[in-house]
Motif scaffolding. Structure first.
Motif, PDB file in Angstrom:
ATOM      1  N   ALA A 123     -39.307 -40.115  -7.499  1.00 34.19           N
ATOM      2  CA  ALA A 123     -39.481 -39.112  -8.041  1.00 34.19           C
ATOM      3  C   ALA A 123     -38.425 -38.497  -8.863  1.00 34.19           C
ATOM      4  N   ILE A 124     -37.385 -38.409  -8.274  1.00 35.43           N
ATOM      5  CA  ILE A 124     -36.134 -37.813  -9.197  1.00 35.43           C
ATOM      6  C   ILE A 124     -35.531 -39.025 -10.023  1.00 35.43           C
ATOM      7  N   CYS A 125     -35.228 -40.078  -9.661  1.00 34.63           N
ATOM      8  CA  CYS A 125     -34.620 -41.220 -10.431  1.00 34.63           C
ATOM      9  C   CYS A 125     -35.453 -41.822 -11.458  1.00 34.63           C
ATOM     10  N   TYR A 126     -36.882 -42.124 -11.301  1.00 31.15           N
ATOM     11  CA  TYR A 126     -37.786 -42.675 -11.982  1.00 31.15           C
ATOM     12  C   TYR A 126     -39.085 -41.765 -12.271  1.00 31.15           C
ATOM     13  N   PRO A 127     -38.808 -40.752 -12.778  1.00 33.28           N
ATOM     14  CA  PRO A 127     -39.940 -39.614 -12.966  1.00 33.28           C
ATOM     15  C   PRO A 127     -41.172 -40.059 -13.730  1.00 33.28           C
ATOM     16  N   LEU A 128     -40.691 -40.982 -14.669  1.00 32.05           N
ATOM     17  CA  LEU A 128     -41.847 -41.310 -15.776  1.00 32.05           C
ATOM     18  C   LEU A 128     -42.598 -42.768 -15.218  1.00 32.05           C
ATOM     19  N   GLN A 129     -42.009 -43.365 -14.378  1.00 30.09           N
ATOM     20  CA  GLN A 129     -42.422 -44.432 -13.660  1.00 30.09           C
ATOM     21  C   GLN A 129     -43.143 -44.164 -12.393  1.00 30.09           C
ATOM     22  N   TYR A 130     -43.117 -42.700 -11.855  1.00 29.97           N
ATOM     23  CA  TYR A 130     -43.524 -42.620 -10.491  1.00 29.97           C
ATOM     24  C   TYR A 130     -44.815 -42.768 -10.192  1.00 29.97           C
ATOM     25  N   ASN A 131     -45.661 -42.514 -10.919  1.00 29.95           N
ATOM     26  CA  ASN A 131     -46.974 -42.636 -10.772  1.00 29.95           C
ATOM     27  C   ASN A 131     -47.742 -44.087 -10.786  1.00 29.95           C
ATOM     28  N   TYR A 215     -29.862 -41.232  -1.388  1.00 29.25           N
ATOM     29  CA  TYR A 215     -29.360 -40.033  -1.618  1.00 29.25           C
ATOM     30  C   TYR A 215     -28.024 -40.185  -2.537  1.00 29.25           C
ATOM     31  N   ILE A 216     -27.364 -41.043  -2.234  1.00 27.17           N
ATOM     32  CA  ILE A 216     -26.375 -41.591  -3.303  1.00 27.17           C
ATOM     33  C   ILE A 216     -26.855 -41.636  -4.645  1.00 27.17           C
ATOM     34  N   ARG A 217     -27.977 -42.279  -4.721  1.00 21.94           N
ATOM     35  CA  ARG A 217     -28.745 -42.698  -5.821  1.00 21.94           C
ATOM     36  C   ARG A 217     -29.146 -41.208  -6.589  1.00 21.94           C
ATOM     37  N   ILE A 218     -29.587 -40.564  -5.827  1.00 23.16           N
ATOM     38  CA  ILE A 218     -30.340 -39.258  -6.239  1.00 23.16           C
ATOM     39  C   ILE A 218     -29.133 -38.339  -6.783  1.00 23.16           C
ATOM     40  N   LEU A 219     -28.167 -38.085  -5.958  1.00 25.60           N
ATOM     41  CA  LEU A 219     -26.874 -37.535  -6.392  1.00 25.60           C
ATOM     42  C   LEU A 219     -26.252 -37.780  -7.651  1.00 25.60           C
ATOM     43  N   TYR A 220     -26.078 -39.027  -7.908  1.00 22.16           N
ATOM     44  CA  TYR A 220     -25.679 -39.653  -9.038  1.00 22.16           C
ATOM     45  C   TYR A 220     -26.627 -39.247 -10.314  1.00 22.16           C
ATOM     46  N   VAL A 221     -27.921 -39.270 -10.116  1.00 20.69           N
ATOM     47  CA  VAL A 221     -28.966 -38.780 -11.134  1.00 20.69           C
ATOM     48  C   VAL A 221     -28.535 -37.306 -11.479  1.00 20.69           C
ATOM     49  N   CYS A 222     -28.578 -36.655 -10.452  1.00 26.54           N
ATOM     50  CA  CYS A 222     -28.315 -35.189 -10.348  1.00 26.54           C
ATOM     51  C   CYS A 222     -27.172 -34.634 -11.250  1.00 26.54           C
ATOM     52  N   PHE A 223     -25.874 -35.402 -11.049  1.00 26.83           N
ATOM     53  CA  PHE A 223     -24.835 -34.922 -11.646  1.00 26.83           C
ATOM     54  C   PHE A 223     -24.563 -35.282 -12.961  1.00 26.83           C
ATOM     55  N   SER A 224     -25.551 -36.473 -13.394  1.00 27.66           N
ATOM     56  CA  SER A 224     -25.575 -36.951 -14.648  1.00 27.66           C
ATOM     57  C   SER A 224     -26.907 -36.351 -15.314  1.00 27.66           C
ATOM     58  N   GLY A 225     -27.528 -35.647 -14.770  1.00 29.92           N
ATOM     59  CA  GLY A 225     -28.781 -35.143 -15.282  1.00 29.92           C
ATOM     60  C   GLY A 225     -28.832 -33.746 -15.787  1.00 29.92           C
ATOM     61  N   CYS A 226     -29.985 -33.334 -16.151  1.00 33.30           N
ATOM     62  CA  CYS A 226     -30.019 -31.932 -16.696  1.00 33.30           C
ATOM     63  C   CYS A 226     -30.256 -30.831 -15.466  1.00 33.30           C
ATOM     64  N   LYS A 227     -30.132 -29.579 -15.873  1.00 36.28           N
ATOM     65  CA  LYS A 227     -30.177 -28.623 -14.552  1.00 36.28           C
ATOM     66  C   LYS A 227     -31.534 -28.509 -14.104  1.00 36.28           C
ATOM     67  N   THR A 229     -33.446 -31.170 -13.498  1.00 39.17           N
ATOM     68  CA  THR A 229     -33.446 -32.310 -12.750  1.00 39.17           C
ATOM     69  C   THR A 229     -32.455 -31.935 -11.391  1.00 39.17           C
ATOM     70  N   ARG A 230     -31.463 -31.146 -11.627  1.00 34.05           N
ATOM     71  CA  ARG A 230     -30.891 -30.740 -10.168  1.00 34.05           C
ATOM     72  C   ARG A 230     -31.577 -29.674  -9.380  1.00 34.05           C
ATOM     73  N   GLN A 231     -32.387 -29.037 -10.055  1.00 35.44           N
ATOM     74  CA  GLN A 231     -33.253 -27.850  -9.347  1.00 35.44           C
ATOM     75  C   GLN A 231     -34.258 -28.585  -8.384  1.00 35.44           C
ATOM     76  N   LYS A 232     -34.923 -29.591  -9.353  1.00 35.30           N
ATOM     77  CA  LYS A 232     -35.951 -30.317  -8.579  1.00 35.30           C
ATOM     78  C   LYS A 232     -35.501 -30.996  -7.416  1.00 35.30           C
ATOM     79  N   ALA A 233     -34.257 -31.647  -7.452  1.00 39.64           N
ATOM     80  CA  ALA A 233     -33.837 -32.294  -6.403  1.00 39.64           C
ATOM     81  C   ALA A 233     -33.441 -31.422  -5.355  1.00 39.64           C
ATOM     82  N   VAL A 234     -32.838 -30.462  -5.522  1.00 37.43           N
ATOM     83  CA  VAL A 234     -32.607 -29.334  -4.299  1.00 37.43           C
ATOM     84  C   VAL A 234     -33.816 -28.922  -3.890  1.00 37.43           C
ATOM     85  N   SER A 235     -34.891 -28.737  -4.260  1.00 41.47           N
ATOM     86  CA  SER A 235     -35.946 -27.944  -3.780  1.00 41.47           C
ATOM     87  C   SER A 235     -36.840 -28.817  -3.124  1.00 41.47           C
ATOM     88  N   THR A 236     -36.597 -30.178  -3.462  1.00 38.81           N
ATOM     89  CA  THR A 236     -37.490 -31.218  -2.694  1.00 38.81           C
ATOM     90  C   THR A 236     -36.822 -31.947  -1.644  1.00 38.81           C
TER      91      THR A 236
END
Length: 306
Positions: A123-131, A215-227, A229-236
């Motif tokens: 959901a966080i690393c591949y949001p456009l392909q998730y479905n 979670y390593i992959r999620i953290l990598y996307v969060c630090f390289s992504g927008c605010k 994306t980081r908020q979505k990662a933290v909340s979920t």
């Protein structure tokens, strides 16, 4: 000469021999069990009857809540009966059934948390392909992979333990625990110990390594992504991480008690630590997810306001 035999019952000797204390324990544990049943059943019903929650994340949550009901029911009825009893004995068949329930609960919990981390990773690393990646068919396969291997693994463990020739029938616990029975074996338990290491690797370490990787992959996307994306990662991810840490702590306490001499620790504290992962996790998860996930919180609030 020692008499080698198969015992028809086991004695649970970790109970406190005080009528007043037992009544207090019985009241507390009954209240906890009722809270576990009500909270988990409520969230299962909420997820099942609301079409807006028929999404992968909530399906995996539903599986988690079902497992909490399963694990606590494998513990509480027998535990409450033993607290009120003057003779703390349990038949061998009931003892091995409880071992099966408790151990399969642990395996399913770790597998479920691993699958949930995979879902959040997609959901966080591949949001456009998730479905397209997390289809209904894939969700069904993943839920089957959570339950079936765990049940099969523990069936083999229970069968191996029940075939041991025992030199005693005294278990220094308040519920039946597999390693306590293995320690009573007269014959060599090398095969069971090797299988136990294999089960630990498959059911505990593999899910934990997989969760760590996601979670390593999620953290990598969060630090390289927008605010956003980081908020979505933290909340979920926050509820999932809190649940994982809580459960891992409880299991770790139980493993340490089983493998090492804890006689210097007060009996009440040992009982609490041995029951932690079977009582706090089933109560902790529905409260945590019910409060943290907005959709569930809103629906539950609307139900109570009707």
């Amino acid at each position: 000469m020692m008499n080698y035999t198969q015992f028809s019952y086991f004695k649970l000797v970790a109970y406190v021999d005080s009528r007043l204390v037992n009544y207090v324990f019985f009241t507390i544990l009954t209240s906890l069990y009722m809270m576990i049943l009500c909270s988990n059943l409520l969230l299962i019903v909420v997820i099942c009857v609301n079409r807006s929650l028929h999404e992968p994340m909530y399906m995996f949550l539903c599986s988690l809540f079902v497992n909490e009901l399963y694990g606590s029911t494998g513990l509480f009825p027998l535990l409450l009966l033993q607290i009120l009893s003057d003779i703390h004995t349990v038949s061998a068949s009931a003892c091995f059934l409880q071992i099966f329930c408790v151990y399969s609960y642990v395996c399913v919990e770790f597998f479920n948390l691993a699958v949930m981390s995979y879902d959040r990773y997609l959901a966080i690393c591949y949001p456009l392909q998730y479905n397209t990646r997390m289809t209904l068919k894939k969700v069904a396969v993943l839920i089957a992979m959570i339950w079936l291997p765990a049940l099969l693994i523990v069936v083999c463990t229970t069968l191996l333990s029940s075939s041991l020739t025992l030199c005693g029938n005294v278990i220094n616990k308040v519920y039946c625990e597999n390693f306590s029975i293995v320690k009573l074996a007269c014959s060599s338990s090398l095969a069971l110990n090797i299988y136990g290491l294999f089960v630990s690797a498959v059911a505990v370490f593999t899910p934990l390594v997989f969760i760590f990787y996601t979670y390593i992959r999620i953290l990598y996307v969060c630090f390289s992504g927008c605010k956003q994306t980081r908020q979505k990662a933290v909340s979920t991810c926050t509820p999932h991480l809190a649940s994982l840490l809580n459960f891992s702590f409880g299991v770790c306490c139980e493993v340490l008690q089983s493998r090492f001499d804890m006689s210097n620790v007060p009996n009440i504290l040992r009982i609490f630590l041995s029951l932690y992962f079977l009582t706090c996790q089933p109560l902790f998860n529905p409260v945590l997810y019910g409060l943290k996930i907005t959709k569930i919180r809103v629906i539950c609030k609307n139900l109570f306001l009707l």
